[in-house]
Design an enzyme around this catalytic site. Structure first.
Site, PDB file in Angstrom:
ATOM      1  CE  LYS A  37      -4.369   1.085   2.262  1.00  0.00           C
ATOM      2  NZ  LYS A  37      -5.102   0.926   3.516  1.00  0.00           N
TER       3      LYS A  37
HETATM    4  C1  E4P Z   1      -8.400   2.012   3.445  1.00  0.00           C
HETATM    5  O1  E4P Z   1      -7.726   1.099   3.054  1.00  0.00           O
HETATM    6  C2  E4P Z   1      -8.275   2.676   4.743  1.00  0.00           C
HETATM    7  O2  E4P Z   1      -7.641   1.784   5.629  1.00  0.00           O
HETATM    8  C3  E4P Z   1      -9.591   3.015   5.394  1.00  0.00           C
HETATM    9  O3  E4P Z   1     -10.686   2.619   4.618  1.00  0.00           O
HETATM   10  C4  E4P Z   1      -9.670   4.383   5.972  1.00  0.00           C
HETATM   11  O4  E4P Z   1     -10.941   4.560   6.551  1.00  0.00           O
HETATM   12  P1  E4P Z   1     -11.290   5.693   7.629  1.00  0.00           P
HETATM   13  O5  E4P Z   1     -11.571   6.958   6.903  1.00  0.00           O
HETATM   14  O6  E4P Z   1     -12.516   5.163   8.317  1.00  0.00           O
HETATM   15  O7  E4P Z   1     -10.104   5.790   8.544  1.00  0.00           O
END
Ligand code: E4P
Length: 215
Positions: free
Chosen positions: A84
């Protein structure tokens, strides 16, 4: 549409995997920190042993060299690891190199269609637009998903659209209507997907009527 869980909590991952509907896992530095996993590698090995699907592991470097170094190490942990990478200039440079090396990437923190187009051109395997965080600032997150899906279709990009920062079942249903490839959700939202008050009321009535017959 694939269902991923967005957590670093191993019990939640196990429970969701037991439902038989889980296709992958996304994590991020905040989620890992929340669960107190000091040994990131061991956490990833445990997740890979529970779920046979894409497991996103985020780098914390913000320069191309650093991202490449971390990402190559992460990719060695298991064949299902997807590196990522943040959607910044240095990240895009690294994504292009990872692509040439056969390392899959999930480009994260995407908040615009222009960013998503660049990620696809760089060879991202997944793009993660954050819908909930856009909604939070009065911008319709799902409109962004619509734009990205349309743009990727226009040019036959293979990058899969992973709807992230999902907060409720309507995000999930709209993702499917638009034709997104993946939706990643906290465990709480996965549980909510199957819930309906009329199902519970109906089941209770069926059970009590059946009991009357036994008397
Ligand atoms: C995506 O891969 C992120 O980990 C995640 O969806 C972020 O979500 P949030 O806005 O609830 O922190």
């Amino acid at each position: 549409m694939k269902i991923f869980i967005d957590t670093a909590n191993l019990n939640e991952i196990k429970e969701a995997a037991d439902m038989g509907l889980l296709d992958g896992v996304t994590t991020n530095p905040s989620l890992v920190s929340k669960e107190g996993h000091k040994d990131f590698r061991s956490m990833l090995e445990k997740i890979c042993a529970i779920v046979d699907g894409d497991i996103s592991a985020e780098v914390v470097a913000v320069d191309c060299e650093g991202i490449l170094k971390e990402g190559r190490e992460l990719a060695k942990i298991h064949k299902n690891i997807v590196v990522k990478v943040p959607l910044i200039k240095e990240g895009l440079k690294a994504v292009k190199i990872f692509h040439s090396e056969g390392i899959k990437t999930n480009v994260t923190l995407c908040f615009s269609a222009s960013q998503a187009l660049l990620a696809a051109k760089a060879g991202a395997y997944l793009i993660s637009p954050f819908v909930g965080r856009l909604d939070d600032i009065s911008q319709n997150g799902m409109e962004l998903i619509q734009q990205i899906v349309q743009i990727y279709q226009n040019y036959d990009y293979e990058t899969q659209v992973l709807v992230a920062s999902v907060r409720h079942p309507i995000h999930f249903v709209e993702s499917a209507l638009i034709g997104a490839d993946v939706c990643t959700m906290p465990f709480k939202v996965i549980e909510q997907l199957a819930k309906h008050p009329l199902t519970d009321i109906g089941l209770e009535k069926f059970m009590s009527d059946w009991k009357k017959l036994q008397k």
